[in-house]
Motif scaffolding. Sequence first.
Motif, PDB file in Angstrom:
ATOM      1  N   LYS A   1      -2.243  -7.628  -9.519  1.00 32.80           N
ATOM      2  CA  LYS A   1      -1.890  -6.085  -9.895  1.00 32.80           C
ATOM      3  C   LYS A   1      -3.178  -5.113  -9.146  1.00 32.80           C
ATOM      4  O   LYS A   1      -4.410  -6.385  -9.677  1.00 32.80           O
ATOM      5  CB  LYS A   1      -2.069  -5.928 -11.290  1.00 32.80           C
ATOM      6  N   SER A   2      -2.957  -4.156  -9.033  1.00 30.45           N
ATOM      7  CA  SER A   2      -3.927  -3.384  -7.754  1.00 30.45           C
ATOM      8  C   SER A   2      -5.092  -2.827  -9.533  1.00 30.45           C
ATOM      9  O   SER A   2      -4.328  -2.800 -10.675  1.00 30.45           O
ATOM     10  CB  SER A   2      -3.571  -2.239  -7.525  1.00 30.45           C
ATOM     11  N   LYS A   3      -5.896  -2.594  -9.284  1.00 37.60           N
ATOM     12  CA  LYS A   3      -6.710  -1.849 -10.059  1.00 37.60           C
ATOM     13  C   LYS A   3      -6.633  -0.418 -10.170  1.00 37.60           C
ATOM     14  O   LYS A   3      -5.620   0.034  -9.874  1.00 37.60           O
ATOM     15  CB  LYS A   3      -8.338  -2.393  -9.456  1.00 37.60           C
TER      16      LYS A   3
ATOM     17  N   GLU B   1      -6.397   2.425  -7.880  1.00 33.86           N
ATOM     18  CA  GLU B   1      -6.270   2.185  -6.300  1.00 33.86           C
ATOM     19  C   GLU B   1      -4.798   2.155  -5.567  1.00 33.86           C
ATOM     20  O   GLU B   1      -4.012   1.439  -6.179  1.00 33.86           O
ATOM     21  CB  GLU B   1      -7.006   0.441  -6.161  1.00 33.86           C
TER      22      GLU B   1
ATOM     23  N   HIS C   1       0.470   1.559 -11.056  1.00 41.28           N
ATOM     24  CA  HIS C   1      -0.144   0.143 -10.316  1.00 41.28           C
ATOM     25  C   HIS C   1       0.427  -0.225  -9.806  1.00 41.28           C
ATOM     26  O   HIS C   1       1.919  -0.045  -9.457  1.00 41.28           O
ATOM     27  CB  HIS C   1      -0.798  -0.015 -11.617  1.00 41.28           C
TER      28      HIS C   1
ATOM     29  N   LYS D   1      -3.990   0.163  -2.926  1.00 39.04           N
ATOM     30  CA  LYS D   1      -3.318  -1.140  -1.832  1.00 39.04           C
ATOM     31  C   LYS D   1      -3.713  -2.425  -3.122  1.00 39.04           C
ATOM     32  O   LYS D   1      -4.252  -2.064  -4.371  1.00 39.04           O
ATOM     33  CB  LYS D   1      -3.925  -0.898  -1.137  1.00 39.04           C
ATOM     34  N   VAL D   2      -2.980  -2.989  -2.880  1.00 37.28           N
ATOM     35  CA  VAL D   2      -3.554  -4.257  -3.597  1.00 37.28           C
ATOM     36  C   VAL D   2      -2.219  -5.744  -2.552  1.00 37.28           C
ATOM     37  O   VAL D   2      -1.455  -5.821  -1.528  1.00 37.28           O
ATOM     38  CB  VAL D   2      -2.078  -5.314  -4.731  1.00 37.28           C
ATOM     39  N   GLU D   3      -3.175  -6.407  -2.719  1.00 37.58           N
ATOM     40  CA  GLU D   3      -3.375  -7.889  -1.341  1.00 37.58           C
ATOM     41  C   GLU D   3      -3.479  -9.083  -1.949  1.00 37.58           C
ATOM     42  O   GLU D   3      -4.048  -9.711  -2.924  1.00 37.58           O
ATOM     43  CB  GLU D   3      -4.505  -8.074  -0.265  1.00 37.58           C
TER      44      GLU D   3
ATOM     45  N   GLN E   1       0.607  -1.500  -0.562  1.00 40.02           N
ATOM     46  CA  GLN E   1       0.177  -0.153   0.063  1.00 40.02           C
ATOM     47  C   GLN E   1       0.489   0.969  -0.246  1.00 40.02           C
ATOM     48  O   GLN E   1       1.729   1.002   0.733  1.00 40.02           O
ATOM     49  CB  GLN E   1      -1.552   0.014   1.040  1.00 40.02           C
TER      50      GLN E   1
ATOM     51  N   CYS F   1       6.814  -6.537  -4.056  1.00 44.68           N
ATOM     52  CA  CYS F   1       5.693  -5.167  -4.433  1.00 44.68           C
ATOM     53  C   CYS F   1       6.505  -4.561  -5.352  1.00 44.68           C
ATOM     54  O   CYS F   1       7.843  -3.718  -4.558  1.00 44.68           O
ATOM     55  CB  CYS F   1       5.281  -5.643  -3.169  1.00 44.68           C
TER      56      CYS F   1
END
Length: 66
Positions: free
Chosen positions: A31-33, A36, A16, A38-40, A6, A51
């Motif tokens: 991949k994050s949208k 956004e 991204h 953050k990505v989990e 994040q 990351c």
Amino acid sequence: MTLLCQVSGPLPSNAHLLWERVNGTQMEMKKSKQHEAKVEVNVSAPGLWNCHLVEDNNKKISLNYT
């Protein structure tokens, strides 16, 4: 276990976040949208995870998690 990548501020439209698992020949990515910050990813097996903050298809910042 859940890994979270994040950033504290909004991302520009050309950027991204990307989780990348590198474990021998197996590679997984999430991949994050768009827009956004953050990505989990859910981790079920040990290995090296990276990351990346990607802007215009260039990796600007990378963090490693093992």
